[in-house]
Design an enzyme around this catalytic site. Structure first.
Site, PDB file in Angstrom:
ATOM      1  N   TYR A 191       0.681  -1.527   0.728  1.00 50.49           N
ATOM      2  CA  TYR A 191       0.501  -0.109   0.280  1.00 50.49           C
ATOM      3  C   TYR A 191       0.943   1.060  -0.155  1.00 50.49           C
ATOM      4  O   TYR A 191       2.087   1.547   0.549  1.00 50.49           O
ATOM      5  CB  TYR A 191      -0.963   0.343   1.079  1.00 50.49           C
ATOM      6  CG  TYR A 191      -1.825  -1.094   0.906  1.00 50.49           C
ATOM      7  CD1 TYR A 191      -3.199  -1.369   0.300  1.00 50.49           C
ATOM      8  CD2 TYR A 191      -2.033  -1.860   2.308  1.00 50.49           C
ATOM      9  CE1 TYR A 191      -4.045  -2.096   0.495  1.00 50.49           C
ATOM     10  CE2 TYR A 191      -3.171  -3.000   2.809  1.00 50.49           C
ATOM     11  CZ  TYR A 191      -3.966  -3.196   0.905  1.00 50.49           C
ATOM     12  OH  TYR A 191      -4.454  -4.321   1.585  1.00 50.49           O
ATOM     13  N   HIS A 238      -8.583 -11.460  -8.373  1.00 51.54           N
ATOM     14  CA  HIS A 238      -8.125 -11.135  -7.337  1.00 51.54           C
ATOM     15  C   HIS A 238      -9.458 -10.371  -6.969  1.00 51.54           C
ATOM     16  O   HIS A 238     -10.578 -10.071  -7.059  1.00 51.54           O
ATOM     17  CB  HIS A 238      -7.212  -9.529  -7.762  1.00 51.54           C
ATOM     18  CG  HIS A 238      -6.349  -9.393  -7.217  1.00 51.54           C
ATOM     19  ND1 HIS A 238      -6.831  -7.595  -6.562  1.00 51.54           N
ATOM     20  CD2 HIS A 238      -5.368  -9.404  -6.532  1.00 51.54           C
ATOM     21  CE1 HIS A 238      -6.090  -7.258  -5.390  1.00 51.54           C
ATOM     22  NE2 HIS A 238      -5.154  -8.180  -5.511  1.00 51.54           N
ATOM     23  N   PHE A 271      -1.820  -7.489   1.410  1.00 47.02           N
ATOM     24  CA  PHE A 271      -3.130  -7.289   2.225  1.00 47.02           C
ATOM     25  C   PHE A 271      -3.213  -6.923   3.072  1.00 47.02           C
ATOM     26  O   PHE A 271      -4.387  -6.136   3.488  1.00 47.02           O
ATOM     27  CB  PHE A 271      -4.063  -8.338   1.857  1.00 47.02           C
ATOM     28  CG  PHE A 271      -3.983  -8.795   0.443  1.00 47.02           C
ATOM     29  CD1 PHE A 271      -5.102  -8.282  -0.434  1.00 47.02           C
ATOM     30  CD2 PHE A 271      -3.583 -10.712  -0.618  1.00 47.02           C
ATOM     31  CE1 PHE A 271      -4.564  -8.647  -1.691  1.00 47.02           C
ATOM     32  CE2 PHE A 271      -3.910 -10.529  -1.831  1.00 47.02           C
ATOM     33  CZ  PHE A 271      -4.361 -10.233  -2.052  1.00 47.02           C
TER      34      PHE A 271
END
Length: 225
Positions: free
Chosen positions: A68, A189, A79
């Site tokens: 991120y 995904h 994640f």
């Protein structure tokens, strides 16, 4: 050069750290720092996936792509976000599938997946760093060679590992895995753009635990926190 990484990984990957491509990664990151670029995750968390899941404890590999790139999110686990940061959309979709698949209720406020990592789920991004607010900005610096070699190492030296490959990018890593002794589960995904194209309904969480239990291994407790 001394890389700060958990000891079993240090042994398993010691030849990688001296290779020219890895030296180039280190040089690139040092240059970015000198140029006052903000890089995520913080330096101490770049190898967090390895620190939380020692080589000898890896039972499951979940492959991500890029950390991120927003402030306070990335902490070296794919994640996953740091405490106090709301789960991003892909993670919310992962939670929805866990609930539908296993009946385990998930908190929409909690996004730190460290508990999974500590049970043997290697939460591995293909690229281990990113420049703030610039997705994929470190995708060409050499990280992928490193993480491909990590996957190969697990494939070569372990057996019965469950690899979760979500989306086209992760599925391209299938060629690195010896499927005669490991398990590969593939799905779309979990991103909002693709989750309804085959991620929802994949039942990877119960399937993973069935594969682990067949080998006499402890299943993963997906419940968070």
């Amino acid at each position: 050069m001394d890389i700060k990484i958990e000891d079993s990984w240090k042994q398993a990957l010691k030849t990688e750290f001296s290779k020219p491509y890895f030296q180039q990664v280190v040089t690139f990151l040092k240059t970015e720092k000198l140029q006052k670029k903000t890089i995520y995750p913080p330096g101490s968390l770049i190898f967090n996936a390895f620190d939380q899941t020692p080589f000898h404890k890896v039972k499951v590999v979940l492959l991500g792509q890029d950390p991120y790139h927003g402030a306070g999110q990335a902490h070296g686990l794919c994640f996953s976000v740091q405490d106090g940061v709301p789960p991003p959309p892909s993670l919310i979709n992962i939670y929805k599938e866990i609930e539908a698949d296993t009946g385990v209720g998930m908190s929409a406020r909690y996004g730190n997946l460290t508990k999974w990592a500590q049970q043997g789920v290697l939460l591995l991004n293909a690229f281990l760093t990113v420049r703030a607010n610039e997705p994929a900005s470190h995708s060409k610096i050499g990280w992928e060679e490193f993480t491909n070699n990590v996957i190969k190492k697990i494939s070569d030296e372990k057996k019965g590992v469950v690899f979760l490959l979500w989306g086209k990018f992760a599925q391209e890593k299938q060629v690195l895995i010896d499927e005669t002794k490991h398990f590969v589960l593939k799905a779309a995904h979990p991103s909002p753009f693709s989750a309804d194209k085959g991620f929802f309904g994949c039942r990877h969480f119960s399937k993973t635990n069935q594969l682990l239990m067949q080998q006499g291994l402890e299943p993963i407790d997906w419940k968070l926190p």
